[in-house]
Write a protein that holds these residues in place. Structure first.
Motif, short mmCIF file in Angstrom:
data_model
loop_
_atom_site.label_atom_id
_atom_site.label_comp_id
_atom_site.label_asym_id
_atom_site.label_seq_id
_atom_site.Cartn_x
_atom_site.Cartn_y
_atom_site.Cartn_z
N ILE A 208 1.09 -1.29 0.47
CA ILE A 208 -0.01 -0.09 0.24
C ILE A 208 1.25 1.56 -0.17
N ARG A 209 1.72 1.29 1.05
CA ARG A 209 2.59 1.99 0.90
C ARG A 209 3.05 2.58 -0.30
N HIS A 210 4.76 1.62 -0.80
CA HIS A 210 4.40 1.51 -1.75
C HIS A 210 3.94 2.55 -3.34
N ARG A 211 2.94 1.96 -3.31
CA ARG A 211 1.59 2.31 -4.73
C ARG A 211 1.26 4.06 -3.73
N LEU A 212 1.13 4.26 -3.60
CA LEU A 212 1.06 5.47 -2.44
C LEU A 212 2.26 6.63 -3.08
N ASN A 213 3.57 6.09 -2.83
CA ASN A 213 4.49 6.67 -2.91
C ASN A 213 5.04 6.51 -4.58
N MET A 214 4.63 5.43 -5.36
CA MET A 214 4.63 6.12 -6.79
C MET A 214 3.51 6.74 -7.47
N ALA A 215 2.62 6.83 -6.36
CA ALA A 215 1.44 7.47 -6.90
C ALA A 215 1.70 9.16 -6.59
N GLY A 216 2.98 9.17 -6.42
CA GLY A 216 3.52 10.88 -5.45
C GLY A 216 2.78 11.53 -4.27
N LEU A 217 2.63 10.79 -3.97
CA LEU A 217 3.05 10.73 -2.11
C LEU A 217 3.74 11.03 -1.15
N ASP A 218 4.28 12.12 -0.45
CA ASP A 218 5.64 11.92 -0.09
C ASP A 218 5.57 11.06 1.28
N VAL A 219 7.22 10.64 1.19
CA VAL A 219 7.16 9.26 1.69
C VAL A 219 7.19 9.43 3.32
N ALA A 220 7.23 10.28 3.72
CA ALA A 220 7.42 10.74 5.26
C ALA A 220 5.84 11.13 5.63
N ARG A 221 4.63 10.76 4.69
CA ARG A 221 3.85 11.43 5.32
C ARG A 221 2.43 9.84 5.12
N ASP A 222 1.88 9.79 6.27
CA ASP A 222 0.80 8.38 6.13
C ASP A 222 -0.53 8.82 6.66
N ILE A 223 -1.39 8.31 5.06
CA ILE A 223 -2.74 8.67 5.11
C ILE A 223 -3.31 6.86 5.19
N PHE A 224 -3.23 6.26 6.44
CA PHE A 224 -3.52 5.39 6.69
C PHE A 224 -3.13 4.23 7.37
N THR A 225 -4.27 4.62 8.99
CA THR A 225 -3.59 4.48 9.86
C THR A 225 -3.21 2.89 10.19
N ASP A 226 -2.23 3.00 11.49
CA ASP A 226 -1.74 1.11 11.20
C ASP A 226 -3.45 0.23 11.77
N ARG A 258 -14.03 13.75 3.80
CA ARG A 258 -12.98 14.60 3.63
C ARG A 258 -12.39 14.43 5.61
N THR A 259 -11.55 13.30 5.51
CA THR A 259 -11.02 12.72 6.60
C THR A 259 -9.18 13.45 6.28
N ARG A 260 -9.02 13.61 7.48
CA ARG A 260 -7.01 13.28 7.57
C ARG A 260 -6.24 12.09 6.78
N LYS A 261 -7.29 11.39 7.76
CA LYS A 261 -6.23 10.53 7.69
C LYS A 261 -7.52 9.38 7.45
N VAL A 262 -7.23 8.13 6.58
CA VAL A 262 -8.21 6.81 6.23
C VAL A 262 -7.80 6.22 7.26
N GLY A 263 -8.87 5.95 8.79
CA GLY A 263 -8.81 4.81 9.66
C GLY A 263 -10.60 3.53 9.31
N PHE A 264 -10.39 2.94 10.87
CA PHE A 264 -11.61 1.76 10.70
C PHE A 264 -12.66 2.66 10.24
N LYS A 265 -12.92 3.79 10.34
CA LYS A 265 -14.51 3.73 9.32
C LYS A 265 -14.24 3.31 8.12
N GLU A 266 -13.42 4.44 7.57
CA GLU A 266 -13.42 4.12 5.66
C GLU A 266 -12.88 3.18 5.41
N VAL A 267 -12.32 1.89 5.93
CA VAL A 267 -11.72 0.38 5.26
C VAL A 267 -12.93 -0.04 5.96
#
Length: 513
Positions: A208-226, A258-267
């Protein structure tokens, strides 16, 4: 909407398209090992390769497309490839399709002629130092077509001066692996073999993180919670295709809400949408039944209780329970202070009652102790004596002294009653003063002034990291504290009613009132 969806998450292109795309593939773990074996087999002319997987959707086609891109970059025009992804053809049609892909020309209807042309082109490429590969994808569809499999086996035998002219790759599901083992003459011509298994959790997270980074996401940012990552892995059972599908819908839900991170509810909403029957929690409930003593998912006990009681749209009830159970910081302070004061008052009251009931009664000075009636004996009445002025004065003085003693003794209970009342008033005053102090205390916000900073579970660099946030984020400060090294830390409110600690060296503090 698609452009808005991409821009909202800070991406430049779509991260979770289901179509196989070798450029987006995360070549780690078993995929790295398989990729290295493929390149080794091609560069050393091993002849035949088989790739199989336990389940569909594990990325066989994607890694083959990545291999093709790699070979094109390395050999350029001297690389030839035939890719058959619909093997439900006759043997002649299969040879025609392979000849057309390798030569780039329209094949003949004569099978023998096609084989001769194919061998000529493959020989020329070999002499020029190039490489050729023939790939049959979804080959499990040939398990019942033994005649076509035998035709493909013979195709491997195209050689020149003792070397194979091409590398033949069969890709399919477990049934293909089992079928070819029953054909020893074919199995032996496939010396390089690889079998894919479902991903581990760390591989799912990396995908998931690799695909997000390949799509342009800043490597220092996480938009999916653990928690979101664990649920995606658990529900997908480690299948990349399912992981990609859930992640895509979860991102869309986060964009809509319009959430800041993808969490339990969104998944969970994404899983419900894919299931279509509101069964997004079956994977959690089944796991809890099978492993009642294990907490495989990092979710709260309250969430698990809701999971076991909620048939549909559980994320709404969970969100409501979380909101009800997690009050804001000021309310928690009021409640805590109130409990402390009530406990203190209760202790004082119990102490007073205990002293009253368990302490022996005191006798007032000058008053004889009560004696049993049967022990009282009549006393002779003394003759009245003439009292002198000095005796009168002494008597009056003694009486007044006795009154003073009586007053002192009889008032022993009064200070205790006054102390209890004073304590109650004092505690009420403390609570009132604390409330006023909270009201008058200015609200503060911390603005992140570094490119990326860590938020931790406690004040100190040795505390575990919760997440990473980027420059410009504004966080509400509810408390400040210094760690054992003397560094100042701020307790801040995060998304989804969570809290964390951030160092004052990476933020600028502002007052909002």
């Amino acid at each position: 909407m698609n452009d808005d969806y991409i821009k909202y998450w800070g991406l430049t292109n779509h991260p979770f398209l289901l179509a196989p795309d070798g450029r987006m593939m995360c070549v780690t773990g078993q995929y790295f090992e398989c990729f290295e074996r493929l390149k080794y087999a091609i560069n050393t002319n091993k002849g035949g390769i088989i790739i199989a997987s336990e389940d569909p959707g594990l990325g066989k086609t994607t890694i083959l497309l990545r291999l093709i891109d790699e070979m094109k970059n390395e050999y350029g025009e001297n690389f030839k490839c035939a890719f058959i992804d619909h093997p439900t053809l006759t043997a002649s049609q299969m040879i025609e399709q392979i000849t057309a892909d390798i030569t780039g020309e329209t094949p003949s209807e004569d099978k023998l002629k096609n084989l001769n042309v194919l061998k000529e082109v493959l020989t020329r490429v070999k002499q020029e130092g190039g490489r050729s590969i023939i790939i049959i994808d979804e080959a499990q569809m040939l398990c019942d077509a033994r005649d076509i499999l035998q035709e493909m086996r013979i195709l491997i035998n195209l050689v020149h001066r003792g070397e194979y002219l091409h590398t033949f790759i069969l890709s399919g599901q477990k049934a293909l692996w089992d079928t070819l083992q029953e054909i020893p003459e074919f199995w032996q011509r496939l010396p390089v073999r690889y079998y894919f298994t479902p991903l581990l959790f760390k591989e799912s997270r990396e995908l998931i993180r690799h695909r997000l980074n390949m799509a342009g996401l800043d490597v220092a940012r996480d938009i999916f919670t653990d928690e979101a990552l664990e649920i995606i892995h658990k529900h997908s059972q480690g299948l990349p295709r399912t992981i990609i599908a859930i992640s895509d819908l979860a991102l869309l839900n986060g964009f809509i809400d319009r959430t800041r991170k993808v969490g339990f509810k969104e998944v969970t909403k994404a899983i419900n949408a894919m299931g279509g029957k509101g069964e997004g929690f079956s994977y959690v409930l089944d796991d809890h039944k099978n492993n009642p003593g294990e907490e495989n998912l990092k979710i709260s006990a309250e969430t698990r209780q809701v999971l076991s009681q909620t048939p549909a749209k559980p994320y709404e009830i969970i969100a409501r329970n979380v909101r009800n159970s997690l009050a804001n910081e000021s309310s928690r302070a009021y409640t805590k202070a109130g409990f402390v004061m009530a406990a203190a008052i209760l202790l004082v009251f119990l102490g007073a009652m205990g002293q009253r009931f368990f302490t022996p009664a005191k006798t007032i000075a000058g008053t004889p102790a009560p004696v049993a009636k049967e022990t009282i004996k009549p006393q002779p009445v003394p003759e009245p004596a003439k009292e002198t002025e000095e005796q009168d004065t002494a008597q009056v003085s003694g009486t007044e002294a006795s009154k003073e003693k009586v007053t002192d003794v009889s008032s022993e209970g009064t200070p205790q009653k006054q102390t209890l009342a004073d304590a109650v008033r004092a505690q009420k005053d403390i609570i009132a003063d604390y409330k006023e102090e909270l009201k008058s205390r200015p609200e503060r916000s911390a603005i992140v002034n570094k490119d990326s900073v860590n938020v931790r579970t406690g004040p100190g660099l040795d505390s575990p990291r919760i997440l990473t946030i980027v420059k410009g984020e504004i966080l509400h400060v509810v408390e400040e504290r210094r760690d054992k090294e003397g560094m100042k830390w701020y307790k801040v409110l995060l998304y989804n009613d969570r809290v964390g600690w951030i160092s004052d060296t990476v933020v600028v503090l502002t007052k909002t009132n």
